[in-house]
Design a protein around this motif. Structure first.
Motif, PDB file in Angstrom:
ATOM      1  N   THR A  20       0.825  -1.208   0.000  1.00 26.27           N
ATOM      2  CA  THR A  20       0.000   0.000   0.000  1.00 26.27           C
ATOM      3  C   THR A  20       0.859   1.257   0.000  1.00 26.27           C
ATOM      4  N   SER A  21       1.960   1.235   0.740  1.00 31.59           N
ATOM      5  CA  SER A  21       2.851   2.401   0.762  1.00 31.59           C
ATOM      6  C   SER A  21       3.395   2.705  -0.623  1.00 31.59           C
ATOM      7  N   GLU A  22       3.669   1.665  -1.402  1.00 31.51           N
ATOM      8  CA  GLU A  22       4.153   1.873  -2.770  1.00 31.51           C
ATOM      9  C   GLU A  22       3.038   2.396  -3.668  1.00 31.51           C
ATOM     10  N   VAL A  23       1.814   1.889  -3.502  1.00 26.13           N
ATOM     11  CA  VAL A  23       0.689   2.424  -4.273  1.00 26.13           C
ATOM     12  C   VAL A  23       0.535   3.909  -3.973  1.00 26.13           C
ATOM     13  N   ALA A  24       0.602   4.265  -2.696  1.00 27.23           N
ATOM     14  CA  ALA A  24       0.448   5.666  -2.304  1.00 27.23           C
ATOM     15  C   ALA A  24       1.533   6.534  -2.926  1.00 27.23           C
ATOM     16  N   ALA A  25       2.764   6.048  -2.932  1.00 26.99           N
ATOM     17  CA  ALA A  25       3.865   6.819  -3.510  1.00 26.99           C
ATOM     18  C   ALA A  25       3.712   6.942  -5.020  1.00 26.99           C
ATOM     19  N   VAL A  26       3.268   5.876  -5.678  1.00 30.01           N
ATOM     20  CA  VAL A  26       3.040   5.926  -7.124  1.00 30.01           C
ATOM     21  C   VAL A  26       1.950   6.941  -7.451  1.00 30.01           C
ATOM     22  N   VAL A  27       0.852   6.901  -6.714  1.00 23.88           N
ATOM     23  CA  VAL A  27      -0.248   7.829  -6.967  1.00 23.88           C
ATOM     24  C   VAL A  27       0.200   9.260  -6.723  1.00 23.88           C
ATOM     25  N   ALA A  28       0.935   9.498  -5.644  1.00 24.91           N
ATOM     26  CA  ALA A  28       1.409  10.849  -5.351  1.00 24.91           C
ATOM     27  C   ALA A  28       2.325  11.359  -6.455  1.00 24.91           C
ATOM     28  N   ALA A  29       3.192  10.502  -6.969  1.00 27.22           N
ATOM     29  CA  ALA A  29       4.106  10.911  -8.045  1.00 27.22           C
ATOM     30  C   ALA A  29       3.337  11.235  -9.321  1.00 27.22           C
TER      31      ALA A  29
ATOM     32  N   GLY B 159     -26.111 -11.774  -1.748  1.00 25.82           N
ATOM     33  CA  GLY B 159     -25.977 -10.393  -2.179  1.00 25.82           C
ATOM     34  C   GLY B 159     -24.781 -10.162  -3.084  1.00 25.82           C
ATOM     35  N   ASN B 160     -24.668  -8.919  -3.591  1.00 30.42           N
ATOM     36  CA  ASN B 160     -23.549  -8.523  -4.442  1.00 30.42           C
ATOM     37  C   ASN B 160     -22.282  -8.360  -3.610  1.00 30.42           C
ATOM     38  N   ALA B 161     -21.178  -8.045  -4.310  1.00 28.77           N
ATOM     39  CA  ALA B 161     -19.911  -7.801  -3.620  1.00 28.77           C
ATOM     40  C   ALA B 161     -20.077  -6.734  -2.536  1.00 28.77           C
ATOM     41  N   ARG B 162     -20.848  -5.710  -2.818  1.00 28.83           N
ATOM     42  CA  ARG B 162     -21.085  -4.633  -1.849  1.00 28.83           C
ATOM     43  C   ARG B 162     -21.595  -5.166  -0.513  1.00 28.83           C
ATOM     44  N   ASP B 163     -22.366  -6.233  -0.557  1.00 30.08           N
ATOM     45  CA  ASP B 163     -22.961  -6.788   0.659  1.00 30.08           C
ATOM     46  C   ASP B 163     -21.994  -7.680   1.427  1.00 30.08           C
ATOM     47  N   LEU B 164     -20.814  -7.927   0.869  1.00 35.12           N
ATOM     48  CA  LEU B 164     -19.864  -8.867   1.456  1.00 35.12           C
ATOM     49  C   LEU B 164     -18.642  -8.179   2.033  1.00 35.12           C
ATOM     50  N   VAL B 165     -18.693  -6.851   2.163  1.00 35.45           N
ATOM     51  CA  VAL B 165     -17.544  -6.064   2.608  1.00 35.45           C
ATOM     52  C   VAL B 165     -17.902  -5.301   3.876  1.00 35.45           C
ATOM     53  N   LEU B 166     -16.987  -5.345   4.847  1.00 33.63           N
ATOM     54  CA  LEU B 166     -17.155  -4.566   6.072  1.00 33.63           C
ATOM     55  C   LEU B 166     -16.232  -3.355   6.109  1.00 33.63           C
ATOM     56  N   GLY B 167     -15.074  -3.446   5.498  1.00 33.66           N
ATOM     57  CA  GLY B 167     -14.134  -2.334   5.545  1.00 33.66           C
ATOM     58  C   GLY B 167     -13.197  -2.330   4.357  1.00 33.66           C
ATOM     59  N   LEU B 168     -12.621  -1.167   4.069  1.00 31.82           N
ATOM     60  CA  LEU B 168     -11.708  -0.999   2.948  1.00 31.82           C
ATOM     61  C   LEU B 168     -10.482  -0.194   3.364  1.00 31.82           C
ATOM     62  N   GLU B 169      -9.415  -0.426   2.632  1.00 30.47           N
ATOM     63  CA  GLU B 169      -8.257   0.468   2.616  1.00 30.47           C
ATOM     64  C   GLU B 169      -8.142   1.002   1.201  1.00 30.47           C
ATOM     65  N   VAL B 170      -8.032   2.331   1.076  1.00 32.96           N
ATOM     66  CA  VAL B 170      -8.065   2.962  -0.245  1.00 32.96           C
ATOM     67  C   VAL B 170      -6.972   4.024  -0.332  1.00 32.96           C
ATOM     68  N   VAL B 171      -6.254   4.036  -1.446  1.00 27.80           N
ATOM     69  CA  VAL B 171      -5.340   5.136  -1.750  1.00 27.80           C
ATOM     70  C   VAL B 171      -6.122   6.182  -2.535  1.00 27.80           C
ATOM     71  N   LEU B 172      -6.189   7.381  -1.994  1.00 25.15           N
ATOM     72  CA  LEU B 172      -6.942   8.457  -2.624  1.00 25.15           C
ATOM     73  C   LEU B 172      -6.155   9.082  -3.768  1.00 25.15           C
ATOM     74  N   ALA B 173      -6.804   9.972  -4.506  1.00 25.49           N
ATOM     75  CA  ALA B 173      -6.242  10.494  -5.753  1.00 25.49           C
ATOM     76  C   ALA B 173      -4.991  11.338  -5.550  1.00 25.49           C
ATOM     77  N   ASP B 174      -4.757  11.818  -4.324  1.00 28.44           N
ATOM     78  CA  ASP B 174      -3.554  12.612  -4.068  1.00 28.44           C
ATOM     79  C   ASP B 174      -2.456  11.805  -3.386  1.00 28.44           C
ATOM     80  N   GLY B 175      -2.681  10.502  -3.184  1.00 29.46           N
ATOM     81  CA  GLY B 175      -1.689   9.644  -2.563  1.00 29.46           C
ATOM     82  C   GLY B 175      -1.905   9.393  -1.084  1.00 29.46           C
ATOM     83  N   ARG B 176      -2.849  10.086  -0.462  1.00 23.48           N
ATOM     84  CA  ARG B 176      -3.159   9.782   0.930  1.00 23.48           C
ATOM     85  C   ARG B 176      -3.865   8.429   1.030  1.00 23.48           C
ATOM     86  N   VAL B 177      -3.717   7.789   2.207  1.00 26.20           N
ATOM     87  CA  VAL B 177      -4.320   6.478   2.424  1.00 26.20           C
ATOM     88  C   VAL B 177      -5.451   6.606   3.432  1.00 26.20           C
ATOM     89  N   TRP B 178      -6.648   6.150   3.030  1.00 27.85           N
ATOM     90  CA  TRP B 178      -7.747   6.038   3.978  1.00 27.85           C
ATOM     91  C   TRP B 178      -7.770   4.603   4.488  1.00 27.85           C
TER      92      TRP B 178
END
Length: 469
Positions: free
Chosen positions: A48-57, A158-177
């Motif tokens: 995830t740290s590498e994804v964040a750095a790639v997105v930020a770059a 249910g759909n995939a949406r119904d099978l998820v409790l939490g996410l980790e996401v790299v946002l468009a500026d490279g920050r990680v939620w």
């Protein structure tokens, strides 16, 4: 942009950045071969740290990004545009199983795990992850969530949406939620994970997820049942649910032209019934109890359906291999269509009660305009989702018909909309249906979607040219 590519190599290692056409080729076209694009590079971060750095770059260089998983999508959502300005961010190296909690019935995995790998980990822990797709050996969980995948078990789980409790996401500026919470109750404002599920990578890049697990299934019963028409199929579903309750885990309809393609193109495929009924349904019952008498229950329900004229013939699998053979007929439909050649494809949903009306009216309108049209209809009738694909009987005659795609879509999609349905049930929008949204989404809906997009990606760098027109 050599400086950016050098930066990306510094982040993930030179071995994980491809920038030649030959090395990028597998990531530049979709599974169907309908879309082909170009890219500055394909980068494969491993954390995830590498994804964040790639997105930020990329964001600092104002370079668009195209998130990509197993590249099995059907609407061009993971294919870069032809302008070649984007960097493809492949999640294929992110395959860690971060945690499994059988007391909480949750599994935390990274986005690059294939669906089959997720299923296997759950199974080894004595649990079930119920999302099931024909492409499960190659599709990745990040892509499944980004497209809100459906599959054959939606009826029960249910759909995939119904099978998820939490996410980790790299946002468009490279920050990680980091929203990897395994909570079934969390009433603290907006449920942010649902913004990213089904967004097709236009709002951020899903890097990990907390998935719901269920009790392992220890008994199954599977049947292939001939029905006289779709109306009988809908009523058969009601009959089954009345007799078997929540044990009905799958209920798939297959039109005869669809089955004929599988019998023609898939080695070893055999027709389950001696006659050739115009429609058939594939039924599965399942239970967590190992001693559940499901075959007898299914046989009794089918017998009742036959007495009521809702079914005309049936085969109930007597072994696991027979059940797998029946499921193979359904699961190979997409592959058989690809072998047969191009067609005009629709992934639509309407209320279950209106499926017969849709099939009758759509078929009549299309045959009136194109008398020799071949209608290949199949899908998840239990949740109202049909795959409705059209072509000419002879592949050589197809080019002229494919040129009529816009007119065909207007007939099909207008009817779906009038019946209170959706022009995309489970495949997403991608590049394929962007323009269609203008006709079927209200101005208020489009404004809300654009506002969300602008708030999370003000520069428009996340998967541009997808979803929003």
């Amino acid at each position: 942009m050599p400086d950016l590519i050098d930066t990306l190599r510094g982040i993930v290692g030179a071995a994980h950045v491809a920038d030649t056409e030959a090395d990028m080729a597998a990531c530049l076209s979709d599974w169907r071969g309908r879309y082909r694009g170009n890219a500055l590079a394909v980068v494969r971060p491993g954390a995830t740290s590498e994804v964040a750095a790639v997105v930020a770059a990329c964001a600092a260089a104002r370079v668009p990004m195209v998130p990509q998983g197993g590249n099995t999508g059907l609407c061009g959502g993971a294919t870069p545009l032809v302008d070649g300005r984007a960097v493809v961010v492949s999640l294929a190296r992110m395959k860690r199983i971060r945690a499994i909690d059988t007391d909480n019935d949750t599994l935390t995995v990274e986005a690059g795990c294939t669906l089959a790998e997720v299923q296997a980990v759950a199974d080894a822990a004595g649990r079930l992850f119920p999302l099931a797709l024909a492409s499960e050996g190659s599709c990745m969980i990040g892509g499944n969530l980004s497209t809100n995948a459906g599959g054959v078990q939606v009826l029960r789980y249910g759909n995939a949406r119904d099978l998820v409790l939490g996410l980790e996401v790299v946002l468009a500026d490279g920050r990680v939620w980091s929203g990897l919470r395994g909570l079934r109750k969390d009433n603290t404002g907006y449920d942010l994970k649902h913004l990213f599920i089904g967004a097709e990578g236009t709002l951020g890049i899903i890097t990990a997820a907390v998935l719901k697990l269920f009790p392992a299934i220890r008994s199954h019963a599977t049947a292939w049942v001939a029905v006289p028409d779709p109306q009988a199929a809908v009523r058969l579903l009601g009959c089954l649910r009345a007799e078997c309750g929540e044990r009905v885990s799958a209920f798939e309809i297959v039109g005869r032209p669809a089955l004929e393609l599988v019998l023609r193109h898939i080695p070893g495929a055999r027709d389950p019934l001696e006659d050739a009924p115009p429609w058939a349904v594939l039924i599965e019952l399942s239970d967590a109890a190992s001693d559940a008498a499901l075959s007898g229950q299914l046989e009794q329900a089918v017998a009742i359906a036959c007495e009521q004229g809702l079914a005309t013939d049936a085969v109930i699998a007597a072994s696991l291999s027979q059940a797998q053979a029946l499921w193979g007929l359904r699961e190979h439909l997409s592959e058989a269509q690809r072998i047969e050649g191009v067609s005009i494809k629709h992934d639509v949903s309407v209320p279950v009660s209106r499926i017969p009306e849709f099939l009758e009216r759509a078929g009549a309108a299309l045959c009136e305009r194109w008398p020799d049209v071949r209608i290949v209809a199949f899908g998840h009738i239990g949740d109202g989702n049909l795959h409705y694909n059209l072509s000419r009987p002879l592949a050589a005659d197809n080019a002229q018909f494919i040129a009529e795609t816009a007119r065909v879509n207007r007939i099909v999609h207008d009817l779906v909309h009038s019946l209170g349905g959706s022009i995309s049930a489970e495949h997403g929008i991608g590049q394929l249906k962007r323009a269609e949204l203008l006709r079927y989404k209200s101005s208020v809906e489009l404004e809300m979607m654009r506002s969300v997009r602008h708030a999370l990606d003000p520069l428009g760098l996340m998967n541009p040219g997808k979803v929003l027109p």
